[in-house]
Design a protein around this motif. Sequence first.
Motif, PDB file in Angstrom:
ATOM      1  N   GLN A  78       0.831  -1.204   0.000  1.00  0.00           N
ATOM      2  CA  GLN A  78       0.000   0.000   0.000  1.00  0.00           C
ATOM      3  C   GLN A  78       0.871   1.262   0.000  1.00  0.00           C
TER       4      GLN A  78
ATOM      5  N   VAL B 198      -4.947   6.982  -4.803  1.00  0.00           N
ATOM      6  CA  VAL B 198      -5.835   7.399  -3.713  1.00  0.00           C
ATOM      7  C   VAL B 198      -6.288   6.222  -2.853  1.00  0.00           C
ATOM      8  N   ASN B 199      -6.718   5.141  -3.469  1.00  0.00           N
ATOM      9  CA  ASN B 199      -7.187   3.980  -2.705  1.00  0.00           C
ATOM     10  C   ASN B 199      -6.097   3.437  -1.785  1.00  0.00           C
TER      11      ASN B 199
ATOM     12  N   PHE C  70      -5.642   5.802   1.201  1.00  0.00           N
ATOM     13  CA  PHE C  70      -6.698   5.633   2.203  1.00  0.00           C
ATOM     14  C   PHE C  70      -6.508   4.343   2.990  1.00  0.00           C
ATOM     15  N   ARG C  71      -6.168   3.269   2.289  1.00  0.00           N
ATOM     16  CA  ARG C  71      -5.971   1.989   2.967  1.00  0.00           C
ATOM     17  C   ARG C  71      -4.786   2.065   3.921  1.00  0.00           C
TER      18      ARG C  71
ATOM     19  N   VAL D 273      -5.924  12.186   1.276  1.00  0.00           N
ATOM     20  CA  VAL D 273      -7.077  11.680   0.527  1.00  0.00           C
ATOM     21  C   VAL D 273      -8.259  12.646   0.655  1.00  0.00           C
TER      22      VAL D 273
ATOM     23  N   ASP E  65     -12.341  12.951  -1.206  1.00  0.00           N
ATOM     24  CA  ASP E  65     -12.930  11.661  -0.851  1.00  0.00           C
ATOM     25  C   ASP E  65     -13.752  11.796   0.436  1.00  0.00           C
TER      26      ASP E  65
ATOM     27  N   GLU F  60     -15.249   9.559   2.412  1.00  0.00           N
ATOM     28  CA  GLU F  60     -14.936   8.651   3.522  1.00  0.00           C
ATOM     29  C   GLU F  60     -13.703   9.125   4.277  1.00  0.00           C
TER      30      GLU F  60
END
Length: 295
Positions: A9, A18-19, A22-23, A48, A53, A55
């Motif tokens: 990650q 981006v994913n 966030f992770r 993020v 985003d 979330e």
Amino acid sequence: DDKEAVKFQRLYAEKGVVNAQFRLAQMYYEGLGVEQDYKEAVKWFRLVAEQGDAEAQRSLGEMYYEGLGVEQDYKEAVKWYRLAGYKGDVNTQCILGTIYDEGEGVAQDYTEAVKWYRLAAEQGDTDAQCLLGHMYDQGRGVQQNFKEAVKWYRLAAEPVVFEGDASAQYNLGVMYDKGQGVAQDHEEALKWYRLAAEQGDADAQYNLGWMYDEGQGVAQDYKEALKWYRLAAEQGHGTAQNNLGLMYARGDGVPQDYKEAVKWWRLAAEHGYSEAQVNLALMHDDNLDCLNSPN
């Protein structure tokens, strides 16, 4: 392997994916594959969140609200929560409703609370539906409207995929019990109390016990009353503790047992329940014909 996942990650997070950013933030927040580090979580959540985003904006708002990895700052928390809320994040909308409803870190504002509850409720969030119903029920931030309260309680209460919201089921039971916004119907009240009681709602357990105790909406059944009073009493419900004491004192649905009665009255009295304090005094004076129970 969580440690390998962190490496993976991070590799992509540092490339701007981006994913992955966030992770990685979540992994620092939860301490998965890496030592828990709220400051590092905030860093990645912020990256993020600044890209829009929802979330991540909610997560960053939570960090500021709880003071995790940053100095606690309610204004900054609300800023990020509002950004996420306006993007349609249903969890954030409900959170914002609660913040304004209770005045947690902001000036209490029932109208603003209703606005956010409604946005979440219209997306099907059962917590928000129940809370919006409560606002109409109490006339907070809106004109009191029992029919509208019933509408929102019912939406939250109806079991669909899951069991339905227990608070909404209890509140809907109350509306039928009192005939507020609907025709008074004790059997319907009993139905909703039972659904909430079976999910562990202490107020519903007490009300269900009382209905069996009095034979309201159902055939009188002291053993069933005792069962529901006990479940509520074991959760610290003062009125249920008092009534459970009365059941033992009178021998209703159970062998008469004054020691057990005193035990439950003492617990209720410790919760400040005045009728139980009176009952203890009457027991001491051997004046059992005047024992007190609520209506």
